[in-house]
Write an enzyme that holds these catalytic residues in place. Structure first.
Site, mmCIF file in Angstrom:
data_model
loop_
_atom_site.group_PDB
_atom_site.id
_atom_site.type_symbol
_atom_site.label_atom_id
_atom_site.label_comp_id
_atom_site.label_asym_id
_atom_site.label_seq_id
_atom_site.Cartn_x
_atom_site.Cartn_y
_atom_site.Cartn_z
ATOM 1 N N GLU A 134 39.351 33.090 42.679
ATOM 2 C CA GLU A 134 39.426 32.154 43.858
ATOM 3 C C GLU A 134 38.722 32.862 44.917
ATOM 4 O O GLU A 134 38.120 32.151 45.693
ATOM 5 C CB GLU A 134 40.910 31.626 44.139
ATOM 6 C CG GLU A 134 41.472 30.950 43.040
ATOM 7 C CD GLU A 134 40.555 29.472 42.791
ATOM 8 O OE1 GLU A 134 39.855 29.032 43.333
ATOM 9 O OE2 GLU A 134 41.038 29.168 41.511
ATOM 10 N N CYS A 149 33.269 37.304 32.357
ATOM 11 C CA CYS A 149 32.990 37.313 33.770
ATOM 12 C C CYS A 149 34.276 36.547 34.491
ATOM 13 O O CYS A 149 34.681 35.596 33.907
ATOM 14 C CB CYS A 149 31.867 36.727 34.198
ATOM 15 S SG CYS A 149 31.717 36.591 36.183
ATOM 16 N N CYS A 171 26.880 37.762 39.054
ATOM 17 C CA CYS A 171 27.925 37.263 40.127
ATOM 18 C C CYS A 171 28.069 38.259 41.252
ATOM 19 O O CYS A 171 27.903 37.627 42.513
ATOM 20 C CB CYS A 171 29.244 37.007 39.615
ATOM 21 S SG CYS A 171 29.057 35.299 38.639
HETATM 22 ZN ZN LIG Z 1 37.044 28.142 39.559
HETATM 23 ZN ZN LIG Z 2 29.493 35.951 36.337
#
Ligand SMILES: [Zn+2]
Ligand SMILES: [Zn+2]
Length: 183
Positions: A134, A149, A171
């Site tokens: 989150e 991930c 990410c």
């Molecule tokens: Zn999500």
């Molecule tokens: Zn990722």
């Protein structure tokens, strides 16, 4: 960044999230602190008596306000109430980048919820993963196709258990770019 326990969520759990998230985000320039626990009272209007659940999105404006007062760049509420959204049976958590706020629920993360033996370590690992997920959304990350991930979408704790508690390299790169532009 501010972690906000809501109601009776255990100090041990919040401490574990603080330790993990703090050691991850502090080197990225985002120090992490825990606020005093919030009462569940302001969230009673999120309760749906037909579903015996709380509408997740109603938690975010209040949490955002708490974060704003403390000048926190992001705020993460941690509750043991069961959350839902329209069209979904339940949610593990949700985030709103514009409000700089997210909330996670520990309600469905204990192995006991699924009739399995208690496992505090596994439970805490799941809470940390939902927190990292989150918070990634708060800082502008979307869902990631990489199942390992932490930004991969979890439909169930099975998905959560497959994930690592951290962002994949793609990410993480995006996260750093977003943090630099002040998202
Ligand atoms: Zn999500
Ligand atoms: Zn990722």
């Amino acid at each position: 960044m501010l972690l906000v326990p809501i109601g009776g969520v255990e100090g041990l759990v919040v401490g574990a999230v603080l330790e993990f998230v703090g050691s991850y985000y502090t080197p990225l320039g985002i120090p992490v602190a825990v606020s005093d626990a919030l009462s569940e009272d302001p969230f009673s209007e999120a309760y749906n008596p037909l579903r015996h659940q709380y509408l997740g999105r109603r938690f975010l404006p209040h949490l955002s306000e708490v974060g704003r007062k403390k000048r926190a760049r992001a705020v993460l509420g941690i509750t043991d109430l069961d959350l839902y959204e329209e069209g979904l049976n339940f949610i593990f958590g949700l985030a709103h980048p514009g409000l700089g706020a997210a909330v996670i629920s520990t309600f469905r993360l204990r192995p006991e919820f699924y009739g399995e033996a208690p496992n505090e370590g596994l439970f805490i690992e799941r809470v940390i993963k939902e927190a990292m997920h989150e918070l990634g959304h708060v800082f502008g990350l979307g869902h990631c196709p990489d199942r390992r991930c932490v930004m991969h979408f979890s439909n169930s704790v099975v998905d959560t258990d497959i994930k690592e508690p951290v962002y994949c390299s793609a990410c993480l790169r995006r996260l750093k770019e977003n943090l630099e532009v002040g998202l």
